[in-house]
Design an enzyme around this catalytic site. Sequence first.
Site, mmCIF file in Angstrom:
data_model
loop_
_atom_site.group_PDB
_atom_site.id
_atom_site.type_symbol
_atom_site.label_atom_id
_atom_site.label_comp_id
_atom_site.label_asym_id
_atom_site.label_seq_id
_atom_site.Cartn_x
_atom_site.Cartn_y
_atom_site.Cartn_z
ATOM 1 C CE1 TYR A 159 -4.181 1.829 0.672
ATOM 2 C CE2 TYR A 159 -2.782 3.165 2.071
ATOM 3 C CZ TYR A 159 -3.978 2.982 1.411
ATOM 4 O OH TYR A 159 -4.953 3.943 1.476
ATOM 5 C CE LYS A 163 -3.753 4.510 -1.781
ATOM 6 N NZ LYS A 163 -4.802 4.886 -2.749
HETATM 7 P P1 NAD Z 1 -13.750 1.538 0.204
HETATM 8 O O1 NAD Z 1 -13.355 0.115 0.417
HETATM 9 O O2 NAD Z 1 -14.908 2.093 0.963
HETATM 10 O O3 NAD Z 1 -14.005 1.789 -1.335
HETATM 11 C C1 NAD Z 1 -13.128 1.288 -2.299
HETATM 12 C C2 NAD Z 1 -13.823 1.330 -3.636
HETATM 13 O O4 NAD Z 1 -12.941 0.738 -4.601
HETATM 14 C C3 NAD Z 1 -15.122 0.522 -3.662
HETATM 15 O O5 NAD Z 1 -16.066 1.182 -4.474
HETATM 16 C C4 NAD Z 1 -14.686 -0.789 -4.322
HETATM 17 O O6 NAD Z 1 -15.736 -1.456 -4.975
HETATM 18 C C5 NAD Z 1 -13.674 -0.253 -5.312
HETATM 19 N N1 NAD Z 1 -12.780 -1.298 -5.799
HETATM 20 C C6 NAD Z 1 -12.005 -2.144 -5.077
HETATM 21 N N2 NAD Z 1 -11.397 -3.014 -5.902
HETATM 22 C C7 NAD Z 1 -11.801 -2.715 -7.171
HETATM 23 C C8 NAD Z 1 -11.520 -3.248 -8.454
HETATM 24 N N3 NAD Z 1 -10.708 -4.291 -8.615
HETATM 25 N N4 NAD Z 1 -12.108 -2.667 -9.522
HETATM 26 C C9 NAD Z 1 -12.960 -1.632 -9.374
HETATM 27 N N5 NAD Z 1 -13.259 -1.081 -8.180
HETATM 28 C C10 NAD Z 1 -12.676 -1.615 -7.092
HETATM 29 O O7 NAD Z 1 -12.423 2.390 0.473
HETATM 30 P P2 NAD Z 1 -12.202 3.933 0.819
HETATM 31 O O8 NAD Z 1 -11.726 3.996 2.210
HETATM 32 O O9 NAD Z 1 -13.338 4.775 0.393
HETATM 33 O O10 NAD Z 1 -10.913 4.223 -0.079
HETATM 34 C C11 NAD Z 1 -10.966 4.931 -1.288
HETATM 35 C C12 NAD Z 1 -9.568 5.387 -1.661
HETATM 36 O O11 NAD Z 1 -9.055 6.266 -0.649
HETATM 37 C C13 NAD Z 1 -8.547 4.246 -1.774
HETATM 38 O O12 NAD Z 1 -7.668 4.501 -2.837
HETATM 39 C C14 NAD Z 1 -7.823 4.307 -0.452
HETATM 40 O O13 NAD Z 1 -6.538 3.763 -0.530
HETATM 41 C C15 NAD Z 1 -7.803 5.804 -0.204
HETATM 42 N N6 NAD Z 1 -7.613 6.157 1.198
HETATM 43 C C16 NAD Z 1 -8.491 5.724 2.155
HETATM 44 C C17 NAD Z 1 -8.264 6.084 3.470
HETATM 45 C C18 NAD Z 1 -9.191 5.651 4.574
HETATM 46 O O14 NAD Z 1 -8.827 5.853 5.747
HETATM 47 N N7 NAD Z 1 -10.357 5.099 4.289
HETATM 48 C C19 NAD Z 1 -7.169 6.866 3.804
HETATM 49 C C20 NAD Z 1 -6.303 7.279 2.817
HETATM 50 C C21 NAD Z 1 -6.546 6.925 1.501
#
Ligand code: NAD
Length: 264
Positions: A159, A163
């Site tokens: 990850y 990132k």
């Molecule tokens: P989440 O799990 O709620 O949503 C992830 C989304 O990605 C979902 O819609 C899922 O269906 C989709 N996805 C996963 N695999 C896929 C694939 N193979 N093809 C198409 N779609 C796919 O996660 P989130 O927390 O909303 O994260 C969203 C983004 O933000 C990510 O890139 C994550 O790394 C980043 N992020 C999240 C956080 C956090 O604390 N939640 C912090 C920093 C960054």
Amino acid sequence: MEKRALDGRTALITGSTSGIGLAMAQALASAGANIVLNGLGDPDEIEVLRAEMAASHDVEVIYNGANMLAPAEIAAMVDGAIEQFGAVDILVNNAGIQYVSAIDDFPEDKWQAIININLVSNFHTIKAALPAMKKQNWGRIINLASAHGLVASPYKSAYVAAKHGVVGLTKTVALEIAESQITCNAICPGYVRTPLVEGQIADQMAVHDMSREQVINDIFLVAQPNKRFVEVDELGQIALFLCSPAAGSINGISLPVEGGWTAK
Ligand code: NAD
């Protein structure tokens, strides 16, 4: 109806069936943008989501289930959106997964999936969307990196590598399009309470044999000086700002949204 800031624009948000991507889609739709939803999930639930978003914001909302592991599906999704709407004016690369393990035990298939979904898919969407943005000389590319695009934590090698890669990709694309009215920026959230983080909380409880409260306070929020999770709506508003004329000179940044985590 009064004219809205993004009327006539189209936004494609990968991974927008859940969490941050969904909040960003809602925010962009509320400003008038047509939306291309993408992500995994139950088709009936996604259809309810799609129809509700279209009706409540009076915009067109379509869904494409392209798998971010499949370059041909990604290209077909972007090409289809360009054919239907003229361009993908706003591209939000948000789809992402996480897996937590010491590197010496890290499963190779998990490593590859994280790199491909969290980083390589961004290359494919940008490559497919950029020509139409260039043609109209306007576009906004927003990549969801992470505080883990700026600093590391143990047990998250894939990850953190992905990132950091997103941050590098963002800077490179920004330089390539710098003389146009297109911008490319990354957002670097700290911990946001979404299904992805809920999964990590469960994983950490198992790894450390800790209670849910201990994991939240001692592992997650210990990194975040403001001691609260980031709200998805805060990120939706930041995406809107990056699409506004006021953000026209913001290009190539990786914006920390983490309550001071990376200031330490
Ligand atoms: P989440 O799990 O709620 O949503 C992830 C989304 O990605 C979902 O819609 C899922 O269906 C989709 N996805 C996963 N695999 C896929 C694939 N193979 N093809 C198409 N779609 C796919 O996660 P989130 O927390 O909303 O994260 C969203 C983004 O933000 C990510 O890139 C994550 O790394 C980043 N992020 C999240 C956080 C956090 O604390 N939640 C912090 C920093 C960054």
